[in-house]
Design a protein around this motif. Structure first.
Motif, PDB file in Angstrom:
ATOM      1  N   ILE A 176     -10.000  14.298   7.648  1.00 37.27           N
ATOM      2  CA  ILE A 176      -8.672  13.789   7.297  1.00 37.27           C
ATOM      3  C   ILE A 176      -8.544  13.990   5.797  1.00 37.27           C
ATOM      4  O   ILE A 176      -9.286  13.407   5.016  1.00 37.27           O
ATOM      5  N   SER A 177      -7.637  14.852   5.371  1.00 38.64           N
ATOM      6  CA  SER A 177      -7.603  15.272   3.974  1.00 38.64           C
ATOM      7  C   SER A 177      -6.259  14.953   3.349  1.00 38.64           C
ATOM      8  O   SER A 177      -5.255  14.827   4.034  1.00 38.64           O
ATOM      9  N   GLY A 178      -6.254  14.850   2.014  1.00 39.57           N
ATOM     10  CA  GLY A 178      -4.998  14.658   1.297  1.00 39.57           C
ATOM     11  C   GLY A 178      -5.208  13.845   0.039  1.00 39.57           C
ATOM     12  O   GLY A 178      -6.280  13.312  -0.210  1.00 39.57           O
ATOM     13  N   ARG A 179      -4.207  13.765  -0.785  1.00 37.74           N
ATOM     14  CA  ARG A 179      -4.306  12.978  -2.019  1.00 37.74           C
ATOM     15  C   ARG A 179      -3.442  11.726  -1.880  1.00 37.74           C
ATOM     16  O   ARG A 179      -2.456  11.714  -1.140  1.00 37.74           O
ATOM     17  N   SER A 180      -3.812  10.706  -2.561  1.00 40.20           N
ATOM     18  CA  SER A 180      -3.054   9.458  -2.494  1.00 40.20           C
ATOM     19  C   SER A 180      -1.732   9.616  -3.233  1.00 40.20           C
ATOM     20  O   SER A 180      -1.671  10.219  -4.308  1.00 40.20           O
ATOM     21  N   ALA A 181      -0.705   9.062  -2.652  1.00 34.00           N
ATOM     22  CA  ALA A 181       0.589   9.104  -3.339  1.00 34.00           C
ATOM     23  C   ALA A 181       0.571   8.107  -4.498  1.00 34.00           C
ATOM     24  O   ALA A 181      -0.064   7.056  -4.436  1.00 34.00           O
ATOM     25  N   ILE A 182       1.226   8.466  -5.571  1.00 31.46           N
ATOM     26  CA  ILE A 182       1.300   7.573  -6.739  1.00 31.46           C
ATOM     27  C   ILE A 182       2.192   6.389  -6.391  1.00 31.46           C
ATOM     28  O   ILE A 182       3.326   6.556  -5.939  1.00 31.46           O
ATOM     29  N   LYS A 183       1.660   5.184  -6.572  1.00 34.62           N
ATOM     30  CA  LYS A 183       2.430   3.996  -6.222  1.00 34.62           C
ATOM     31  C   LYS A 183       2.976   3.327  -7.487  1.00 34.62           C
ATOM     32  O   LYS A 183       2.302   3.211  -8.504  1.00 34.62           O
ATOM     33  N   VAL A 184       4.189   2.919  -7.395  1.00 35.37           N
ATOM     34  CA  VAL A 184       4.825   2.120  -8.449  1.00 35.37           C
ATOM     35  C   VAL A 184       4.682   0.665  -8.046  1.00 35.37           C
ATOM     36  O   VAL A 184       4.735   0.330  -6.870  1.00 35.37           O
ATOM     37  N   ARG A 185       4.453  -0.206  -9.070  1.00 32.78           N
ATOM     38  CA  ARG A 185       4.287  -1.621  -8.763  1.00 32.78           C
ATOM     39  C   ARG A 185       5.451  -2.131  -7.922  1.00 32.78           C
ATOM     40  O   ARG A 185       6.610  -1.870  -8.215  1.00 32.78           O
ATOM     41  N   GLY A 186       5.082  -2.820  -6.853  1.00 29.92           N
ATOM     42  CA  GLY A 186       6.112  -3.381  -5.978  1.00 29.92           C
ATOM     43  C   GLY A 186       6.458  -2.475  -4.811  1.00 29.92           C
ATOM     44  O   GLY A 186       7.197  -2.872  -3.926  1.00 29.92           O
ATOM     45  N   THR A 187       5.937  -1.262  -4.833  1.00 26.59           N
ATOM     46  CA  THR A 187       6.223  -0.361  -3.708  1.00 26.59           C
ATOM     47  C   THR A 187       5.038  -0.344  -2.757  1.00 26.59           C
ATOM     48  O   THR A 187       3.933  -0.763  -3.098  1.00 26.59           O
ATOM     49  N   VAL A 188       5.260   0.168  -1.537  1.00 23.60           N
ATOM     50  CA  VAL A 188       4.229   0.238  -0.495  1.00 23.60           C
ATOM     51  C   VAL A 188       3.844   1.697  -0.282  1.00 23.60           C
ATOM     52  O   VAL A 188       4.707   2.575  -0.243  1.00 23.60           O
ATOM     53  N   GLY A 189       2.518   1.959  -0.165  1.00 21.40           N
ATOM     54  CA  GLY A 189       2.041   3.317   0.049  1.00 21.40           C
ATOM     55  C   GLY A 189       2.465   3.860   1.403  1.00 21.40           C
ATOM     56  O   GLY A 189       2.841   3.111   2.312  1.00 21.40           O
ATOM     57  N   PRO A 190       2.400   5.195   1.587  1.00 22.26           N
ATOM     58  CA  PRO A 190       2.829   5.824   2.839  1.00 22.26           C
ATOM     59  C   PRO A 190       1.818   5.620   3.961  1.00 22.26           C
ATOM     60  O   PRO A 190       0.678   5.209   3.710  1.00 22.26           O
TER      61      PRO A 190
END
Length: 698
Positions: A576-590
């Motif tokens: 399972i490959s990929g890079r983490s999405a950049i999160k802004v404070r208060g937002t939820v990751g994908p």
């Protein structure tokens, strides 16, 4: 005859011949043999073959090669009963795969156990046309059979329609397919023509097995009916070399049996079956025929010449057909099609059926010879059309054959640690008491073999079970396997297949044999099992299945402490490959892929089941699954999906996943498109990524 007030019955009685033969002379369908012609002339007072208008002058007819060999048709029942076909033949489909399974099983059961050599079985497809077909019809005395076939074909019921199609095939297309099944190093049709024995069981009787060995595959006496069911004309000829003399002889014992429905011919009613043989002068009915010891010329004319003097039997199915092969060709009964392709399909279906059902019987190991050798060849008018093909178990079932070979050679291991190894364990089968006899109950230890699957094995993660004759009885999936399990094949050896020293092997053979239906393709509740053991005896089989599945899990499951190390073959090839999405404070990751299970199917495609972890709250995510092949250097090649399916808590539209609001986990499945693979799946790893609809990777 008319001047002397004599009818056909009177002449037949005075000649000691059959009424059918005399009627054939009078109907100008045949002429008397010279020896019989002399007797006819004496009886009717004729001075030569043309006197008094008799129809015995030489004409161009299909003249029998042996005048003393005739067809005897069983008279109709005095009580008016009628059978419109052999009920035993309806137990099976007219399918070459079924025939190969049943006929080869019978040959395997009849293997000569006085030596260690395998029984050799050869299937020969032989297409006859033109003069070759005419000569064969002469040899089988078609002039006597034709009116019976016409009467049978005129009946509007299943057997009549099949016969009608067979007649059209032969006369309109000038084509007849013979299928011969030869076995060597077997017992042959030994015994008297009428009394108990192998000959009478096959030729004279229905539903009689006469297989006292508990390891035998058959037990119902139904398997032989597939020979006649495969014939559109209901006709099978037999030539047997006996393992023990009968009447002081062993070679070229011939008989023919015809299975037709009830019919009326020439004002007489006939019950159904008929036999080709020599009139039995000692029988109560002078028309009854028995087997005869044929000369080599007769055997050759009937296409029944055997290749050597080894005991065994040759069964010639006249007018062979294959329902499944016709369906593949888009034909109906008697439909048109490419004959060459039809023969090719029939040839290949026989090869595949032998490889699938008898790979274990054809496997050798250590100092153990195989139980069976099998081959298929195809001829046209006596000339080789498709070269004889020896069925190789290593080609058809490489992993399973490797497992059994390791067991026979004594090279198994306790645990799989390297590729190509075969792990062995035992599982219990608690055999219940039989027929109230003490000492028949006990714990049998069946042998379970597990080895790594290969691309050529077909469906993976299955267990194939068998008894002493090593014919596949059933193949079933192993449920509940954990994600990341290496692809495997398992083999369960029960009864005598588990070894001569296995405890209660003979009792297990008899118990499991009693639990098999006529097709011998599963173990479960049967009437015989209920009567001989107990109404609850089938639960012992369910317990065996449960113990087998549990043992397989223990052999193939990856220990929890080993999973993070990635030492298994699957974990090395699946990512399972990929890079983490950049999160802004208060937002939820994908959403992220959390679990991934994948195997390579028989076509060479990757099949995956993926579990997605969906974050709570946040926006309604739209994600696209992407498959890539793992390579040592350079960019990973993207491969297309041939199939994507939403399994739970999600929907798929145009390759995009939409998750059900409020869900925390979702599952989807996919199959890669083999045509987009730059290299074989077996040589690469697989990487699965989730892309956001705006192009990011999750």
């Amino acid at each position: 005859m008319q001047e002397s007030g004599m009818d056909a019955s009177d002449l037949a009685r005075r000649l000691g011949a059959t009424l059918a033969l005399v009627e054939a002379w009078l109907g100008e369908r045949s002429v008397p043999h010279p020896d019989l012609l002399v007797k006819v002339q004496e009886i009717v007072g004729a001075e030569d073959g043309t006197a008094r208008g008799s129809a015995v002058a030489p004409v161009q007819q299909e003249v029998p090669t042996e005048a003393s060999v005739v067809w005897y048709h069983r008279p109709g029942h005095d009580d008016g009963g009628r059978e419109f076909g052999n009920a035993a033949a309806f137990a099976f489909e007219a399918d070459l795969e079924v025939l190969a399974r049943e006929a080869t099983q019978n040959s395997l059961d009849e293997r000569d156990r006085s030596n260690d050599r395998p029984v050799r079985v050869r299937y020969t497809l032989h297409e006859l046309t033109g003069d070759t077909l005419v000569r064969f019809r002469t040899a089988i005395r078609w002039h006597d059979l034709h009116p019976h076939y016409e009467a049978a074909a005129a009946q509007d019921q299943k057997v009549g329609r099949v016969i009608s199609a067979g007649l059209r095939e032969m006369f309109e297309r000038d084509r007849l397919v013979l299928l011969r099944v030869d076995d060597y190093n077997a017992n042959g049709l030994t015994g008297d023509d009428y009394e108990d024995g192998r000959f009478a069981a096959v030729v004279r009787r229905q539903l009689e097995s006469r297989k006292s060995d508990a390891a035998a595959g058959g037990s119902y006496g139904l398997g032989k009916a597939t020979l006649w069911a495969t014939s559109r004309l209901g006709l099978v000829l037999m030539n047997s070399t006996l393992s023990e003399p009968h009447e002081g002889r062993t070679r070229r014992r011939l008989i023919g049996r015809l299975d037709l429905p009830w019919r009326e011919v020439g004002g007489r009613r006939f019950a159904g079956p008929a036999w080709l043989g020599r009139p039995d002068t000692e029988a109560d009915n002078s028309e009854v025929v028995r087997s005869w010891w044929a000369d080599e010329e007769t055997v050759e004319s009937l296409h029944l010449t055997r290749e050597d003097g080894d005991p065994g039997t040759s069964f010639l199915i006249v007018g062979a057909h294959d329902v499944a092969s016709l369906a593949e060709a888009g034909q109906g009964e008697g439909g048109e099609g490419d004959d060459e392709d039809s023969l090719e399909r029939m040839h290949q279906r026989l090869v595949r059926a032998l490889g699938r059902n008898f790979w274990a019987a054809m496997t050798a190991g250590g100092d153990r010879e195989p139980l069976l050798e099998a081959s298929v060849r195809t001829l046209r008018n006596g000339v080789e059309h498709i070269e004889e093909e020896q069925v190789d178990p290593q080609v058809h079932q490489p992993a399973r054959s490797r497992a059994l070979q390791a067991f026979l050679s004594g090279t198994t291991v306790d645990r799989l640690t390297e590729a190509g190894q075969v792990a062995l364990t035992t599982v219990p089968l608690k055999v219940p008491e039989r027929d109230g006899l003490a000492g028949t109950a006990g714990e049998h230890r069946a042998v379970l073999l597990v080895t790594e699957a290969t691309d050529a094995d077909g469906r993976i993660n299955q267990v194939t079970a068998m008894r002493g004759n090593r014919m596949t009885v059933k193949t079933s999936w192993i449920p509940g396997l954990p994600v990341g399990t290496n692809p495997f094949q398992a083999v369960l050896l029960t009864g005598r297949a588990a070894g001569d020293d296995a405890p209660f092997a003979a009792e297990a053979e008899e118990f499991l044999r009693s639990s098999e239906p006529p097709e011998h393709n599963k173990w479960g509740q049967t009437e015989e099992l209920r009567m001989r053991y107990s109404p609850s005896a089938h639960r012992r089989i369910a317990a065996l299945t449960s113990e087998t599945n549990k043992a397989v899990h223990e052999l193939v499951a990856i220990p929890k402490e080993r999973k993070p190390s990635g030492t298994s073959k699957v974990s090395k090839r699946l990512k399972i490959s990929g890079r983490s999405a950049i999160k802004v404070r208060g937002t939820v990751g994908p959403p992220k892929l959390d679990e991934l299970e994948a195997v390579i199917d028989p076509s060479g495609a990757w099949q995956i089941t993926a579990e997605v972890k969906v974050p709570a709250g946040g926006e309604p995510w739209r994600m696209s699954p992407v498959a890539k092949l793992e390579v040592r250097s350079g960019p990973r090649p993207v491969v297309k999906w041939s199939e994507l399916v939403a399994v739970s808590n999600c929907e798929l539209a145009d390759g995009v996943l939409r998750f059900t609001p409020g869900t925390r986990r979702a599952v989807f499945r996919g199959v890669t498109d083999v045509s987009t693979h730059p290299v074989r799946a077996a040589l690469t790893g697989l990487v699965v990524e989730l892309h956001q609809s705006r192009g990011d990777i999750a």
